[in-house]
Write an enzyme that holds these catalytic residues in place. Structure first.
Site, PDB file in Angstrom:
ATOM      1  N   CYS A   1      -2.458   5.931   9.639  1.00 62.15           N
ATOM      2  CA  CYS A   1      -3.022   7.507  10.134  1.00 62.15           C
ATOM      3  C   CYS A   1      -4.302   7.504  11.036  1.00 62.15           C
ATOM      4  CB  CYS A   1      -2.751   8.836   9.184  1.00 62.15           C
ATOM      5  SG  CYS A   1      -3.256  10.018   9.126  1.00 62.15           S
TER       6      CYS A   1
ATOM      7  N   CYS B   1       0.669  -0.920  -0.401  1.00 63.33           N
ATOM      8  CA  CYS B   1       0.244  -0.364  -0.192  1.00 63.33           C
ATOM      9  C   CYS B   1       1.141   1.148   0.053  1.00 63.33           C
ATOM     10  CB  CYS B   1      -0.847  -0.002   1.411  1.00 63.33           C
ATOM     11  SG  CYS B   1      -1.794  -1.320   0.965  1.00 63.33           S
TER      12      CYS B   1
ATOM     13  N   LYS C   1       6.909   7.048   2.725  1.00 62.35           N
ATOM     14  CA  LYS C   1       7.935   6.721   3.106  1.00 62.35           C
ATOM     15  C   LYS C   1       8.910   5.584   2.970  1.00 62.35           C
ATOM     16  CE  LYS C   1       3.902   6.406   6.866  1.00 62.35           C
ATOM     17  NZ  LYS C   1       3.534   7.270   6.126  1.00 62.35           N
TER      18      LYS C   1
ATOM     19  N   GLU D   1       1.506  -1.028  -4.953  1.00 60.18           N
ATOM     20  CA  GLU D   1      -0.154  -0.324  -4.862  1.00 60.18           C
ATOM     21  C   GLU D   1      -1.027  -0.833  -5.655  1.00 60.18           C
ATOM     22  OE1 GLU D   1      -2.949   2.091  -4.556  1.00 60.18           O
ATOM     23  OE2 GLU D   1      -1.368   2.559  -3.475  1.00 60.18           O
TER      24      GLU D   1
ATOM     25  N   PRO E   1       1.418   7.087  -1.707  1.00 63.34           N
ATOM     26  CA  PRO E   1       2.205   8.018  -2.695  1.00 63.34           C
ATOM     27  C   PRO E   1       3.460   8.231  -2.812  1.00 63.34           C
ATOM     28  CG  PRO E   1       0.584   9.886  -1.291  1.00 63.34           C
ATOM     29  CD  PRO E   1       0.819   8.665  -0.455  1.00 63.34           C
ATOM     30  N   GLY E   2       3.745   6.831  -1.738  1.00 59.79           N
ATOM     31  CA  GLY E   2       5.437   7.081  -2.321  1.00 59.79           C
ATOM     32  C   GLY E   2       6.334   7.879  -1.339  1.00 59.79           C
TER      33      GLY E   2
END
Length: 449
Positions: A386, A265, A271, A290, A268-269
């Protein structure tokens, strides 16, 4: 540009969110560009739009107390202008006459003269009390219904108030501090991508090093794009809490080999870029997975320029296409309600519903099982959300581990060095009011066999 440009821009964002289900963080920059707003005017427009969206539930209750018809019967542009006026009257230092007159002008331009007269009367009535006065008039008493009172006073749906209260162990003072923190604008934090940029470079461009992440820097004002490292993809916007949970996975000990990492997952990149930079320095490779192609493209952009041999895969992480036990470390930043980032997504608290939690919980559990299947014995999985909602955090981990004797929890606290108030462990819950970060949750799990 006709009219008051900051308020016109804010009003445009409110209309886009209300009428088109737009996201404020995407609609706002476009509105600022259209109105050519910079500096203080841009800051004013952003505060008016974001503040109105955060407080929408409370402002709707106040407006409803001042009109004789249901809110759904009001012309939608009129209602958005009344919300904007209420925010200025009840939550800013804008003089009352300016808050009323500029809001009435918006209605006159975007609706009609009759609606403008109505707006004038309604806003003048709203201005007769401050927010505490309206709470005394419209909210339940604090003693009789704490959840209802705090829901009104701090503009959170009651179910979110209850969820935060549960996560904080019923501490009333902490609960109110958490609600207040959700209503404070979040700063812009950058991550220097390892091997491509440094915090010193970002500091030289006007940013300030973060307290705990060795790769983080806070930008006090201005667009991140004004920094060359951001424009070139060598640094990116990433909350310090997001950096810390990724770094905890990267620094917790694993017996060699330690060269194959998996980011499930990954869009958008942010991490993925941080982990890839660290792994490149160790001579390893990252696989970033993803499900959605447009988010996979964002990951590829974030990894572009990293000299490592990393891969982006479009696929369903609940149905792995790789062998079992193929990775040394696995990051699962699971899809969640996002309740930990309400200060950044002002409209999301009013869009989310309690039913969302149950559907996401099933997905989170399936993804965590996949992550544990993917990691080798001795390897680590970081389960991250989060959100502080217990039904998305500790109880997901509890349920997945129930009946298994091949996974152990690892105390995550030592791998967030220097960060205070991390509780009793082994899992970590960050909080905006304690740590100034998004409310990131982290559980570190080691597969033992």
């Amino acid at each position: 540009m006709k009219g008051d440009s900051p308020r016109e821009a804010a009003f445009e964002v409110l209309r886009a969110v209300s009428a088109d289900d737009a996201y404020a963080n995407l609609a706002m920059p476009a509105a600022l560009r259209r109105h050519e707003l910079r500096g203080r005017d841009a800051a004013l427009a952003t505060e008016l739009a974001y503040g109105t969206l955060r407080g929408q539930g409370t402002y709707d209750s106040v407006v409803a107390g001042c009109v004789t018809r249901p809110l759904e019967d009001l012309d939608p542009p009129l209602l958005d202008a009344l919300r904007l006026g209420a925010h200025q009257l009840l939550a800013t230092r804008v003089p009352a006459h300016a808050a009323v007159s500029t809001s009435v002008d918006l209605v006159r331009r975007h609706v009609n003269e009759g609606a403008a007269r109505m707006a004038n009367a309604v806003l003048r009535r709203i201005g007769e009390r401050d927010l505490d006065g309206w709470a005394a008039e419209l909210a339940p008493s604090r003693d009789a219904n704490l959840t209802g009172y705090l829901s009104f006073r701090h503009a959170h749906p009651a179910w979110i108030v209850r969820a935060l209260n549960d996560a904080l162990g019923g501490d009333e003072a902490e609960l109110e501090a958490a609600l207040r923190a959700d209503n404070e604008p979040a700063g812009v934090t950058l991550a220097a991508r390892p091997g491509r940029a440094t915090v010193e470079e970002l500091a030289g461009a006007g940013a300030r090093p973060t307290r705990w992440s060795p790769y983080g820097a806070e930008l006090e004002s201005g667009s991140p794009a004004r920094l060359a490292a951001v424009r070139e993809g060598r640094a990116g916007v990433q909350d310090e809490g997001s950096q810390l949970v990724a770094l905890a996975l990267a620094t917790a000990p694993v017996q060699p080999p330690d060269e194959r990492w998996l980011d499930l997952c990954a869009g958008p990149g942010g991490k993925a870029a941080l982990l890839a930079g660290l792994l490149t320095q160790r001579g390893g490779r990252l696989l970033a997975v993803e499900q959605h192609e447009h988010r996979a493209r964002l990951i590829a952009q974030a990894l572009a320029g990293d000299p490592g041999e990393h891969e982006v895969l479009v696929g369903d992480a609940t149905q792995p296409s790789w062998p079992e036990a193929d990775f040394d470390r696995v990051l699962l930043d699971a899809p969640c309600t996002g309740l930990g980032a309400l200060r950044r997504r002002p409209e999301s608290r009013w869009r989310r519903r309690p039913a969302d939690v149950a559907g996401l919980r099933r997905l989170q559990s399936d993804l965590l099982r996949s992550a544990l299947w993917s990691v080798r014995p001795g390897g680590l999985v970081a389960y991250v959300t989060c959100s502080p909602h217990l039904a998305e955090t500790v109880t997901v981990v509890d349920d997945v581990l129930r009946g298994r004797d091949d996974v152990e929890r690892v105390d995550a606290r030592p791998y967030l060095p220097g960060v205070p108030d991390l509780g009793d462990g082994p899992d970590v819950q960050l909080w905006p009011h304690r740590h100034g970060t998004d409310a990131m949750y982290l559980a570190l799990l080691r597969r033992t066999e």
